[in-house]
Motif scaffolding. Structure first.
Motif, PDB file in Angstrom:
ATOM      1  N   GLY A   1      38.624  59.796  37.334  1.00 18.26           N
ATOM      2  CA  GLY A   1      37.947  58.562  36.925  1.00 18.26           C
ATOM      3  C   GLY A   1      37.735  58.495  35.422  1.00 18.26           C
ATOM      4  O   GLY A   1      37.936  57.443  34.798  1.00 18.26           O
TER       5      GLY A   1
ATOM      6  N   THR B   1      43.172  51.986  40.145  1.00 20.13           N
ATOM      7  CA  THR B   1      42.067  52.617  40.876  1.00 20.13           C
ATOM      8  C   THR B   1      42.553  53.601  41.936  1.00 20.13           C
ATOM      9  O   THR B   1      41.764  54.078  42.736  1.00 20.13           O
ATOM     10  CB  THR B   1      41.169  51.549  41.542  1.00 20.13           C
TER      11      THR B   1
ATOM     12  N   LEU C   1      40.590  56.968  43.005  1.00 19.12           N
ATOM     13  CA  LEU C   1      39.254  57.022  42.405  1.00 19.12           C
ATOM     14  C   LEU C   1      38.162  56.912  43.463  1.00 19.12           C
ATOM     15  O   LEU C   1      38.326  56.236  44.475  1.00 19.12           O
ATOM     16  CB  LEU C   1      39.059  55.883  41.398  1.00 19.12           C
TER      17      LEU C   1
ATOM     18  N   LYS D   1      35.626  53.482  40.592  1.00 15.75           N
ATOM     19  CA  LYS D   1      36.404  52.268  40.840  1.00 15.75           C
ATOM     20  C   LYS D   1      35.597  51.023  40.502  1.00 15.75           C
ATOM     21  O   LYS D   1      36.069  50.134  39.800  1.00 15.75           O
ATOM     22  CB  LYS D   1      36.852  52.227  42.303  1.00 15.75           C
TER      23      LYS D   1
ATOM     24  N   THR E   1      47.971  46.362  43.087  1.00 11.63           N
ATOM     25  CA  THR E   1      47.175  47.296  43.880  1.00 11.63           C
ATOM     26  C   THR E   1      47.498  47.124  45.350  1.00 11.63           C
ATOM     27  O   THR E   1      48.012  46.083  45.762  1.00 11.63           O
ATOM     28  CB  THR E   1      45.660  47.072  43.646  1.00 11.63           C
TER      29      THR E   1
ATOM     30  N   ASP F   1      39.641  45.525  45.767  1.00 14.00           N
ATOM     31  CA  ASP F   1      39.730  45.368  44.304  1.00 14.00           C
ATOM     32  C   ASP F   1      40.040  43.917  43.956  1.00 14.00           C
ATOM     33  O   ASP F   1      39.426  43.320  43.074  1.00 14.00           O
ATOM     34  CB  ASP F   1      40.849  46.244  43.724  1.00 14.00           C
TER      35      ASP F   1
END
Length: 199
Positions: free
Chosen positions: A115, A139, A142, A147, A169, A174
């Motif tokens: 991270g 992310t 993470l 995140k 992603t 997200d």
């Protein structure tokens, strides 16, 4: 076509062409058909000019120097992009505060958590204050706290600087948190392009 200041969720299965699109937009790849322009620039023909207008973060590749303290990577990149000392300090202060990075700025990159390293990669992509940011699975791997911190940072960056963001992603939460518009690609073609609300 993407308008300035949009945050786009760019989705699709593995092999759909998401990372290839990012490579076309950065100028790493040359289109075999069609055309690509970023801020009026053809990326593969004007790679240096394009590089000053974009930032790129690949979730599985880092652009930080492994054995150097994180701050040293930032200073090297600022020099490469000819960021003045005053601009560098102002921008770094902004990023460090929003991403809560003060405690590990002087740590060697190899000692950082995933991270922390991702936060470092995001800052390194933004030190020259590009109007466009490409995030290719930033992310991945993470924990939820790291995140959420990164997603909130992206939202604040967009609000304060009107930065255009393209986020690839597989994590739909997200996209739900920060993307107003979603594009779904499959086998190299956009199969859906609409607002999050409509989808």
């Amino acid at each position: 076509t993407i308008q300035p200041g949009e945050i786009i969720g760019y989705l699709g299965p593995n092999g759909a062409g998401k990372s290839t699109t990012i490579k076309l937009l950065t100028g790493v790849l040359t289109p075999t058909a069609g055309s690509v322009k970023v801020h009026g620039i053809i990326p593969h023909k004007e790679r240096t000019a394009n590089a000053y207008r974009i930032g790129v973060v690949y979730g599985q590749r880092s652009q930080l120097w492994w054995d150097l303290p994180l701050i040293d990577s930032f200073e090297i990149l600022a020099a490469m992009y000819r960021v003045s000392p005053g601009q560098f300090k102002q921008r770094l202060d902004f990023f460090v505060e929003l991403l809560q990075m003060q405690s590990f700025l002087n740590q060697p990159v190899r000692r950082l958590s995933l991270g922390q390293r991702m936060k470092g990669d995001i800052v390194s992509a933004l030190l020259h204050e590009p109007p466009v940011l490409y995030l290719d699975e930033p992310t991945i791997g993470l924990d939820v706290i790291a995140k959420n911190c990164i997603l909130e940072f992206i939202r604040q960056l967009n609000l304060r600087k009107n930065t255009t963001v393209i986020l690839t992603t597989h994590n739909l939460s997200d996209v739900e948190q920060i993307c107003q518009r979603i594009m779904i690609i499959d086998k190299g073609k956009v199969v859906l392009d609409d607002s999050q609300r409509e989808i």
